[in-house]
Design a protein around this motif. Sequence first.
Motif, PDB file in Angstrom:
ATOM      1  N   MET A   1       1.422   5.547  26.951  1.00 21.31           N
ATOM      2  CA  MET A   1       0.006   5.652  26.669  1.00 21.31           C
ATOM      3  C   MET A   1      -0.189   5.714  25.154  1.00 21.31           C
ATOM      4  O   MET A   1       0.542   6.381  24.448  1.00 21.31           O
ATOM      5  N   ASP A   2      -1.193   5.030  24.654  1.00 18.68           N
ATOM      6  CA  ASP A   2      -1.503   5.010  23.231  1.00 18.68           C
ATOM      7  C   ASP A   2      -2.578   6.042  22.913  1.00 18.68           C
ATOM      8  O   ASP A   2      -3.428   6.354  23.747  1.00 18.68           O
ATOM      9  N   ALA A   3      -2.538   6.537  21.678  1.00 22.09           N
ATOM     10  CA  ALA A   3      -3.556   7.464  21.194  1.00 22.09           C
ATOM     11  C   ALA A   3      -4.523   6.697  20.299  1.00 22.09           C
ATOM     12  O   ALA A   3      -4.184   5.660  19.747  1.00 22.09           O
ATOM     13  N   THR A   4      -5.722   7.216  20.166  1.00 26.29           N
ATOM     14  CA  THR A   4      -6.738   6.606  19.316  1.00 26.29           C
ATOM     15  C   THR A   4      -7.153   7.597  18.256  1.00 26.29           C
ATOM     16  O   THR A   4      -7.344   8.778  18.538  1.00 26.29           O
ATOM     17  N   LEU A   5      -7.288   7.115  17.009  1.00 26.75           N
ATOM     18  CA  LEU A   5      -7.769   7.948  15.911  1.00 26.75           C
ATOM     19  C   LEU A   5      -9.160   7.489  15.509  1.00 26.75           C
ATOM     20  O   LEU A   5      -9.424   6.294  15.432  1.00 26.75           O
ATOM     21  N   ASN A   6     -10.033   8.432  15.254  1.00 21.94           N
ATOM     22  CA  ASN A   6     -11.352   8.148  14.690  1.00 21.94           C
ATOM     23  C   ASN A   6     -11.420   8.853  13.350  1.00 21.94           C
ATOM     24  O   ASN A   6     -11.159  10.053  13.262  1.00 21.94           O
ATOM     25  N   VAL A   7     -11.764   8.123  12.305  1.00 22.19           N
ATOM     26  CA  VAL A   7     -11.781   8.678  10.960  1.00 22.19           C
ATOM     27  C   VAL A   7     -13.122   8.382  10.314  1.00 22.19           C
ATOM     28  O   VAL A   7     -13.619   7.264  10.396  1.00 22.19           O
ATOM     29  N   ARG A   8     -13.682   9.373   9.647  1.00 20.73           N
ATOM     30  CA  ARG A   8     -14.924   9.171   8.904  1.00 20.73           C
ATOM     31  C   ARG A   8     -14.589   9.029   7.421  1.00 20.73           C
ATOM     32  O   ARG A   8     -13.803   9.802   6.880  1.00 20.73           O
ATOM     33  N   MET A   9     -15.184   8.032   6.794  1.00 18.78           N
ATOM     34  CA  MET A   9     -15.048   7.832   5.352  1.00 18.78           C
ATOM     35  C   MET A   9     -16.245   7.038   4.885  1.00 18.78           C
ATOM     36  O   MET A   9     -16.959   6.438   5.694  1.00 18.78           O
ATOM     37  N   SER A  10     -16.443   7.027   3.583  1.00 19.43           N
ATOM     38  CA  SER A  10     -17.587   6.281   3.055  1.00 19.43           C
ATOM     39  C   SER A  10     -17.388   4.787   3.307  1.00 19.43           C
ATOM     40  O   SER A  10     -16.259   4.294   3.351  1.00 19.43           O
ATOM     41  N   THR A  11     -18.486   4.090   3.471  1.00 23.36           N
ATOM     42  CA  THR A  11     -18.445   2.649   3.690  1.00 23.36           C
ATOM     43  C   THR A  11     -17.778   1.943   2.511  1.00 23.36           C
ATOM     44  O   THR A  11     -16.970   1.033   2.694  1.00 23.36           O
ATOM     45  N   THR A  12     -18.093   2.384   1.302  1.00 23.04           N
ATOM     46  CA  THR A  12     -17.521   1.765   0.102  1.00 23.04           C
ATOM     47  C   THR A  12     -16.006   1.912   0.081  1.00 23.04           C
ATOM     48  O   THR A  12     -15.280   0.948  -0.194  1.00 23.04           O
ATOM     49  N   LEU A  13     -15.519   3.111   0.383  1.00 20.57           N
ATOM     50  CA  LEU A  13     -14.073   3.341   0.410  1.00 20.57           C
ATOM     51  C   LEU A  13     -13.411   2.453   1.451  1.00 20.57           C
ATOM     52  O   LEU A  13     -12.377   1.821   1.188  1.00 20.57           O
ATOM     53  N   LYS A  14     -14.013   2.369   2.639  1.00 27.55           N
ATOM     54  CA  LYS A  14     -13.449   1.529   3.703  1.00 27.55           C
ATOM     55  C   LYS A  14     -13.400   0.068   3.278  1.00 27.55           C
ATOM     56  O   LYS A  14     -12.385  -0.604   3.454  1.00 27.55           O
ATOM     57  N   GLU A  15     -14.492  -0.425   2.701  1.00 30.27           N
ATOM     58  CA  GLU A  15     -14.534  -1.823   2.275  1.00 30.27           C
ATOM     59  C   GLU A  15     -13.471  -2.120   1.218  1.00 30.27           C
ATOM     60  O   GLU A  15     -12.792  -3.148   1.279  1.00 30.27           O
ATOM     61  N   ARG A  16     -13.316  -1.223   0.246  1.00 26.81           N
ATOM     62  CA  ARG A  16     -12.321  -1.433  -0.806  1.00 26.81           C
ATOM     63  C   ARG A  16     -10.903  -1.408  -0.241  1.00 26.81           C
ATOM     64  O   ARG A  16     -10.059  -2.219  -0.594  1.00 26.81           O
ATOM     65  N   GLY A  17     -10.648  -0.439   0.634  1.00 25.74           N
ATOM     66  CA  GLY A  17      -9.328  -0.354   1.257  1.00 25.74           C
ATOM     67  C   GLY A  17      -9.040  -1.549   2.143  1.00 25.74           C
ATOM     68  O   GLY A  17      -7.941  -2.116   2.113  1.00 25.74           O
ATOM     69  N   ASP A  18     -10.034  -1.952   2.935  1.00 23.68           N
ATOM     70  CA  ASP A  18      -9.873  -3.122   3.807  1.00 23.68           C
ATOM     71  C   ASP A  18      -9.554  -4.380   3.000  1.00 23.68           C
ATOM     72  O   ASP A  18      -8.732  -5.204   3.410  1.00 23.68           O
ATOM     73  N   LYS A  19     -10.195  -4.507   1.835  1.00 21.55           N
ATOM     74  CA  LYS A  19      -9.964  -5.682   0.987  1.00 21.55           C
ATOM     75  C   LYS A  19      -8.499  -5.738   0.544  1.00 21.55           C
ATOM     76  O   LYS A  19      -7.859  -6.795   0.625  1.00 21.55           O
ATOM     77  N   VAL A  20      -7.954  -4.608   0.115  1.00 20.96           N
ATOM     78  CA  VAL A  20      -6.551  -4.567  -0.314  1.00 20.96           C
ATOM     79  C   VAL A  20      -5.626  -4.898   0.851  1.00 20.96           C
ATOM     80  O   VAL A  20      -4.684  -5.682   0.713  1.00 20.96           O
ATOM     81  N   LEU A  21      -5.903  -4.333   2.014  1.00 15.08           N
ATOM     82  CA  LEU A  21      -5.076  -4.615   3.190  1.00 15.08           C
ATOM     83  C   LEU A  21      -5.141  -6.095   3.566  1.00 15.08           C
ATOM     84  O   LEU A  21      -4.116  -6.728   3.814  1.00 15.08           O
ATOM     85  N   ARG A  22      -6.366  -6.656   3.591  1.00 17.81           N
ATOM     86  CA  ARG A  22      -6.532  -8.077   3.925  1.00 17.81           C
ATOM     87  C   ARG A  22      -5.755  -8.971   2.958  1.00 17.81           C
ATOM     88  O   ARG A  22      -5.106  -9.921   3.363  1.00 17.81           O
ATOM     89  N   GLN A  23      -5.841  -8.649   1.664  1.00 15.92           N
ATOM     90  CA  GLN A  23      -5.147  -9.449   0.650  1.00 15.92           C
ATOM     91  C   GLN A  23      -3.638  -9.429   0.848  1.00 15.92           C
ATOM     92  O   GLN A  23      -2.931 -10.317   0.385  1.00 15.92           O
ATOM     93  N   ASN A  24      -3.156  -8.406   1.548  1.00 17.76           N
ATOM     94  CA  ASN A  24      -1.730  -8.275   1.795  1.00 17.76           C
ATOM     95  C   ASN A  24      -1.341  -8.568   3.237  1.00 17.76           C
ATOM     96  O   ASN A  24      -0.198  -8.324   3.646  1.00 17.76           O
ATOM     97  N   GLY A  25      -2.301  -9.081   4.010  1.00 15.66           N
ATOM     98  CA  GLY A  25      -2.019  -9.473   5.382  1.00 15.66           C
ATOM     99  C   GLY A  25      -1.708  -8.311   6.318  1.00 15.66           C
ATOM    100  O   GLY A  25      -0.959  -8.469   7.278  1.00 15.66           O
ATOM    101  N   ILE A  26      -2.300  -7.161   6.038  1.00 12.03           N
ATOM    102  CA  ILE A  26      -2.041  -5.963   6.849  1.00 12.03           C
ATOM    103  C   ILE A  26      -3.345  -5.484   7.465  1.00 12.03           C
ATOM    104  O   ILE A  26      -4.358  -5.364   6.778  1.00 12.03           O
ATOM    105  N   SER A  27      -3.323  -5.196   8.753  1.00 15.16           N
ATOM    106  CA  SER A  27      -4.518  -4.661   9.415  1.00 15.16           C
ATOM    107  C   SER A  27      -4.587  -3.150   9.181  1.00 15.16           C
ATOM    108  O   SER A  27      -3.598  -2.507   8.821  1.00 15.16           O
ATOM    109  N   THR A  28      -5.767  -2.606   9.394  1.00 20.39           N
ATOM    110  CA  THR A  28      -5.943  -1.155   9.284  1.00 20.39           C
ATOM    111  C   THR A  28      -5.008  -0.435  10.249  1.00 20.39           C
ATOM    112  O   THR A  28      -4.355   0.549   9.885  1.00 20.39           O
TER     113      THR A  28
END
Length: 94
Positions: free
Chosen positions: A1-28
């Motif tokens: 069985m898998d677990a699920t995490l829910n995390v709250r963070m600012s939209t700006t932080l998420k967008e910036r982090g997502d951009k770095v991950l995308r540029q490196n071919g890594i999903s959240t």
Amino acid sequence: MDATLNVRMSTTLKERGDKVLRQNGISTSMAVRALWQELASTRELPAFLREASSNAQEIASRKRALESLAGIAQGSLTNCTDDELDALGMARYE
């Protein structure tokens, strides 16, 4: 069985982090799994989390000190014995 995490963070932080991950071919999900794998393997916090943890501890310590001072200002320690004040690192000024 898998677990699920829910995390709250600012939209700006998420967008910036997502951009770095995308540029490196890594999903959240891949990034979070890699962090948890590192924690499980090393049984230690990575350096960037140790720093954040010690900053959080310092903030908590300062908050406790301020709450103690607020208690003194409100007179909550006026009934303490000298021994109790000594244990708190305070001296009675008479």
